[in-house]
Design an enzyme around this catalytic site. Structure first.
Site, mmCIF file in Angstrom:
data_model
loop_
_atom_site.group_PDB
_atom_site.id
_atom_site.type_symbol
_atom_site.label_atom_id
_atom_site.label_comp_id
_atom_site.label_asym_id
_atom_site.label_seq_id
_atom_site.Cartn_x
_atom_site.Cartn_y
_atom_site.Cartn_z
ATOM 1 N N ASP A 73 0.826 -1.208 0.000
ATOM 2 C CA ASP A 73 0.000 0.000 0.000
ATOM 3 C C ASP A 73 0.862 1.261 0.000
ATOM 4 O O ASP A 73 0.643 2.181 0.796
ATOM 5 C CB ASP A 73 -0.936 0.000 1.212
ATOM 6 N N LEU A 74 1.832 1.306 -0.918
ATOM 7 C CA LEU A 74 2.687 2.493 -1.010
ATOM 8 C C LEU A 74 1.941 3.578 -1.791
ATOM 9 O O LEU A 74 2.263 3.892 -2.932
ATOM 10 C CB LEU A 74 4.023 2.144 -1.661
#
Length: 378
Positions: A225-226
């Site tokens: 979840d960058l």
């Protein structure tokens, strides 16, 4: 960002503590006197920015995990241990402040209006910086983010060892990119949205062209979840015309799972596109940074367009579904949707071949003109 191993998010799992309750929780569990507390946005956990009257680091994030994920202490421990490991490896990751009992987390009863639900509570160091979503990104920071994504996955996969790591095999976890086909059961949340057809097209192409190739991709541990709100930066130069940024914080490890290197770069590309006025140009810079550490194979490159599209579909469909459950949090939940639909439509209108050509030619240019080593600010 998201809830549970199961592909069925449940209702009423998000904590709803007030500021006074949060302050009391910090004092009771961690033994710190709170002088200031403010709520922070969150997808389905609850976060507070906390300032305490103590020596040394005096700012923290109180993270109260939703009641569904709180039933998986091994998973939360794996995420927290990974954060501690990365911090020790030199990455800008938060670390936990120990409870009065000397633990990294504590299961606490709360939110009695919804029954006796239990929530896992952690107090994490507060990381300085500005979310990438709040800056005008340039090629330099996009390259750095790509490089960071590859370095992070590589070091986790090669060096991170802990008994809880097995919990990162998360099966039908809805946010793992391998599970795009599971979106079929949530697509009703789009109603008669005019963009629904393109999501259905993404899902069908993903089933036919990506799923059969998964076994040829190189496996690793993904942060997962960058996004542009989970990466913090600060400026390492005073130039207003050409600011140089460095990553000062990596947030939210709740989507960590076993996946593939190409998943991480696809996720980063998709989220860096969100706020960009020229979204199709973004991918090549992120890809170049990633491939400076982990070059993709031909098979992985061939799947990149559909993986980026698949992440758009995940974000848009799950946000619509979750907003039905938590209408009071709709504004935060649908941040991506404001431009996401437009970008996904543009990708399909321009077509895979042309988009890939833009990405790959941009990345190739870095082979001839690699960026200068980054000068670190004080």
């Amino acid at each position: 960002m998201s809830s549970g191993n199961d592909c069925q998010p449940q209702t009423l799992t998000k904590p709803t503590l007030g500021e006074k309750e949060a302050a009391e929780l910090v004092e009771r569990v961690f033994g710190l006197k709170v002088s200031w507390v403010r709520p922070l946005p969150s997808y389905d956990d609850q976060n507070f920015h906390v300032r305490v009257s103590a020596e040394g680091t005096d700012e923290y994030v109180l993270k109260i995990t939703n009641s569904e994920d709180s039933q998986e202490p091994d998973l939360i421990e794996a995420q927290t241990q990974a954060m501690m490991f990365l911090s020790a490896e030199g990455f800008p990751s938060a670390t936990p402040y120990l409870t009065k009992d000397g633990n990294i987390m504590s299961l606490e009863l709360g939110d009695t209006r919804h029954g006796s639900k239990k929530y896992m509570v952690r107090l994490l160091t507060y990381l300085p910086g500005i979310p990438v979503a709040k800056i005008a990104t340039n090629a330099q920071i996009l390259y750095e983010i790509g490089k960071l994504a590859a370095r992070l996955d590589k070091v986790l996969s090669e060096k991170f060892q802990h008994p809880s790591v097995k919990s990162l095999h998360r099966g039908q976890f809805i946010w793992n990119l391998a599970n795009v086909p599971l979106l079929d059961q949530y697509i009703y949340a789009l109603g008669q949205n005019k963009y629904r057809a393109v999501v259905e097209q993404v899902i069908e192409q993903f089933k036919g062209k990506v799923i059969p190739k998964l076994s040829s991709f190189r496996a690793c541990i993904n942060h997962g979840d960058l996004n542009d709100h989970n990466i913090l930066v600060d400026s390492s130069s005073a130039s207003l015309e050409n600011p140089q940024y460095r990553v000062s914080g990596i947030l939210d490890f709740s989507d960590m799972s076993y996946g593939y290197y190409v998943f991480e770069v696809a996720i980063a590309i998709m989220y860096m596109m969100i706020e960009s006025p020229d979204p199709l140009s973004i991918g090549g810079h992120v890809l170049a940074g990633f491939e400076s550490v982990v070059p993709l194979t031909v098979e992985e490159r061939g799947a990149l367009f559909l993986l980026v599209s698949g992440r758009f579909a995940q974000s848009l469909v799950i946000a619509a579904h979750t907003a039905l459950l938590y209408p009071e949090n709709k504004e935060y939940l649908t941040i991506t949707a404001k431009t996401g639909w437009k970008h996904l439509m543009t990708m399909f209108e321009v077509g895979q071949e042309a988009v890939e050509k833009t990405w790959f030619e941009t990345a190739q240019a870095y082979m001839h003109h690699p960026p200068a080593p980054q000068v670190r600010g004080r």
